[in-house]
Structure formats: C-alpha cells, structure tokens
Design a protein around this motif. Structure first.
Motif, PDB file in Angstrom:
ATOM      1  N   ALA A  62       0.847  -1.197   0.000  1.00 50.26           N
ATOM      2  CA  ALA A  62       0.000   0.000   0.000  1.00 50.26           C
ATOM      3  C   ALA A  62       0.880   1.244   0.000  1.00 50.26           C
ATOM      4  N   PHE A  63       0.398   2.262  -0.692  1.00 54.76           N
ATOM      5  CA  PHE A  63       1.021   3.580  -0.733  1.00 54.76           C
ATOM      6  C   PHE A  63      -0.077   4.575  -0.378  1.00 54.76           C
ATOM      7  N   SER A  64       0.115   5.327   0.690  1.00 56.02           N
ATOM      8  CA  SER A  64      -0.922   6.285   1.075  1.00 56.02           C
ATOM      9  C   SER A  64      -0.390   7.710   0.988  1.00 56.02           C
ATOM     10  N   PRO A  65      -1.286   8.659   0.724  1.00 50.52           N
ATOM     11  CA  PRO A  65      -0.875  10.055   0.549  1.00 50.52           C
ATOM     12  C   PRO A  65      -0.273  10.660   1.819  1.00 50.52           C
ATOM     13  N   VAL A  66       0.656  11.567   1.607  1.00 48.81           N
ATOM     14  CA  VAL A  66       1.301  12.317   2.684  1.00 48.81           C
ATOM     15  C   VAL A  66       1.076  13.795   2.389  1.00 48.81           C
ATOM     16  N   THR A  67       0.693  14.535   3.416  1.00 46.87           N
ATOM     17  CA  THR A  67       0.488  15.978   3.282  1.00 46.87           C
ATOM     18  C   THR A  67       1.378  16.706   4.278  1.00 46.87           C
ATOM     19  N   VAL A  68       1.503  18.009   4.090  1.00 45.54           N
ATOM     20  CA  VAL A  68       2.185  18.842   5.074  1.00 45.54           C
ATOM     21  C   VAL A  68       1.200  19.082   6.206  1.00 45.54           C
ATOM     22  N   LYS A  69       1.674  18.977   7.439  1.00 41.15           N
ATOM     23  CA  LYS A  69       0.792  19.161   8.598  1.00 41.15           C
ATOM     24  C   LYS A  69       0.026  20.476   8.473  1.00 41.15           C
ATOM     25  N   GLY A  70      -1.286  20.386   8.642  1.00 41.07           N
ATOM     26  CA  GLY A  70      -2.144  21.562   8.569  1.00 41.07           C
ATOM     27  C   GLY A  70      -2.559  21.946   7.168  1.00 41.07           C
ATOM     28  N   SER A  71      -2.205  21.144   6.174  1.00 35.69           N
ATOM     29  CA  SER A  71      -2.546  21.449   4.784  1.00 35.69           C
ATOM     30  C   SER A  71      -3.134  20.207   4.131  1.00 35.69           C
ATOM     31  N   ALA A  72      -3.980  20.398   3.156  1.00 37.97           N
ATOM     32  CA  ALA A  72      -4.538  19.272   2.409  1.00 37.97           C
ATOM     33  C   ALA A  72      -3.705  18.965   1.171  1.00 37.97           C
ATOM     34  N   GLU A  73      -2.663  19.742   0.938  1.00 35.83           N
ATOM     35  CA  GLU A  73      -1.840  19.560  -0.264  1.00 35.83           C
ATOM     36  C   GLU A  73      -0.987  18.295  -0.155  1.00 35.83           C
ATOM     37  N   ARG A  74      -1.222  17.364  -1.071  1.00 42.43           N
ATOM     38  CA  ARG A  74      -0.433  16.137  -1.099  1.00 42.43           C
ATOM     39  C   ARG A  74       0.955  16.431  -1.641  1.00 42.43           C
ATOM     40  N   ILE A  75       1.975  15.998  -0.889  1.00 48.05           N
ATOM     41  CA  ILE A  75       3.352  16.213  -1.354  1.00 48.05           C
ATOM     42  C   ILE A  75       4.011  14.906  -1.783  1.00 48.05           C
ATOM     43  N   GLY A  76       3.389  13.799  -1.472  1.00 45.05           N
ATOM     44  CA  GLY A  76       3.955  12.521  -1.828  1.00 45.05           C
ATOM     45  C   GLY A  76       3.154  11.375  -1.254  1.00 45.05           C
ATOM     46  N   PHE A  77       3.827  10.233  -1.131  1.00 47.90           N
ATOM     47  CA  PHE A  77       3.208   9.024  -0.598  1.00 47.90           C
ATOM     48  C   PHE A  77       4.165   8.356   0.370  1.00 47.90           C
ATOM     49  N   ILE A  78       3.610   7.487   1.205  1.00 48.39           N
ATOM     50  CA  ILE A  78       4.429   6.643   2.066  1.00 48.39           C
ATOM     51  C   ILE A  78       4.113   5.191   1.738  1.00 48.39           C
ATOM     52  N   LEU A  79       5.154   4.396   1.606  1.00 52.49           N
ATOM     53  CA  LEU A  79       5.022   2.972   1.346  1.00 52.49           C
ATOM     54  C   LEU A  79       4.868   2.285   2.698  1.00 52.49           C
ATOM     55  N   ALA A  80       3.697   1.746   2.940  1.00 52.32           N
ATOM     56  CA  ALA A  80       3.433   1.004   4.174  1.00 52.32           C
ATOM     57  C   ALA A  80       2.005   0.486   4.134  1.00 52.32           C
ATOM     58  N   PRO A  81       1.832  -0.744   4.391  1.00 48.46           N
ATOM     59  CA  PRO A  81       2.788  -1.806   4.644  1.00 48.46           C
ATOM     60  C   PRO A  81       3.066  -2.634   3.387  1.00 48.46           C
ATOM     61  N   LEU A  82       3.961  -3.592   3.526  1.00 43.63           N
ATOM     62  CA  LEU A  82       4.346  -4.525   2.468  1.00 43.63           C
ATOM     63  C   LEU A  82       4.557  -5.882   3.110  1.00 43.63           C
ATOM     64  N   ALA A  83       4.000  -6.935   2.507  1.00 41.71           N
ATOM     65  CA  ALA A  83       4.236  -8.297   3.002  1.00 41.71           C
ATOM     66  C   ALA A  83       4.038  -9.301   1.875  1.00 41.71           C
ATOM     67  N   VAL A  84       4.743 -10.424   1.995  1.00 44.68           N
ATOM     68  CA  VAL A  84       4.619 -11.554   1.085  1.00 44.68           C
ATOM     69  C   VAL A  84       4.501 -12.808   1.952  1.00 44.68           C
TER      70      VAL A  84
END
Length: 176
Positions: A62-84
């Motif tokens: 899964a990759f979920s959106p990351v924003t700057v604290k206090g803003s709705a502007e997406r600046i990227g994603f975080i990879l979490a979690p991953l499993a096989v």
C-alpha cells in the motif's frame, strides 16, 4: 504472477497475508493497518496492489498520501505496509510490488516517496536517509535510521523541514 489493484473484496486475503508473514509482535496491528488503508473512504485513498500466484493472493503493498501538517496539499506518498506470504518469499514478489508502485507513482507526479523500514532492503530501490531529512514524521521514530525517501521526478528538497501527516490508519504512535 499477476499484480492487480486490491479492492475491498480482498480484505480477508490481505489480512491473511500479513498474519502469515509477520511475527507475533506486529502481525495484528499491521494486518489491521493494511485492511484499514484498503477500506478507508477518503478523498485521497491509498493505492494498494495484490500479487497473485496460481490465483492465490501472495503479496500486498500500500502507498498512502502524505500531506504537510495543517494542509490538504499532497506532497507525496508513504510505502506502508508490504508483506509476502512466507511460502512465496525470496522470489522477487516484494521487489516487483515496490517497482510497480514506484512506476505508477512516478506517472502520477508526487514529489517524494517515503518509507520507514530496513535501509539495506529499501536502499536497493533508491531510498536513502538524506532525502528523508526534509520530512519530519508524525511521531518520534523507534529506529530513526529507517526513515528514508526516494525522490520521484524533478524533486527539489523543501527550503525547510516539513512535518508530515499521513492517512488516519498510520496515525498510531505504536507504528512509528
């Protein structure tokens, strides 16, 4: 192997992947995190993929959106979690899920991809600690050396460090 978008119908398969792949200390919380990210109803949902072998779900990312604290502007994603699943580990499935995600996210145009994990593993995919220095995680890290980033596209580091906010399921201090 088939890699496809995960849907709500995959909820039990996703849970089973994490329950089988992780040790007792984290399997419950991380399997719940994966299901919560898969089923959350938000304007900016997590991107989630399943790896199937012989019609059975054997990996998830899964990759979920990351924003700057206090803003709705997406600046990227975080990879979490991953499993096989253990029966399918050491076959490149996790690597393929990561590469597929990086390719798709690079097309979508976020600036940065963050991860909190083993530098020896994630470093193979272009993640490093120096790129992550500009992004302050939402909670103190148990293992600060695991905080890494991978620039996507034409990334320019921010002028000053940014405190980030993650999707609600990742806003649990115990995960950090």
């Amino acid at each position: 192997m088939l890699i496809r978008t995960a849907t709500r119908q995959d909820m039990e398969s996703v849970r089973d992947i994490y329950l089988s792949a992780l040790d007792a200390g984290e399997r419950e919380s991380i399997s719940q995190l994966a299901v919560d990210l898969l089923t959350q109803d938000t304007a900016a949902p997590a991107l989630s993929w399943i790896a199937e072998a012989d019609g059975i779900a054997v990996g998830h990312i899964a990759f979920s959106p990351v924003t700057v604290k206090g803003s709705a502007e997406r600046i990227g994603f975080i990879l979490a979690p991953l499993a096989v699943r253990p029966s399918h580990q050491k076959r490149g499935i996790g690597s393929e899920l990561i590469r597929r995600g990086i390719d798709r996210l690079s097309e979508a145009g976020p600036d940065i991809l963050l991860v909190y994990g083993d530098p020896g593993y994630y470093g193979r995919f272009g993640f490093d600690t120096s790129s992550a220095e500009s992004y302050i995680p939402p909670y103190p890290l148990t293992y600060p050396f695991g905080w890494q980033a991978r620039p996507l596209g034409d990334w320019t580091p921010p002028a000053s460090a940014l405190r980030i906010e993650c999707a609600a399921p990742l806003n649990e201090p115990a995960l950090w």
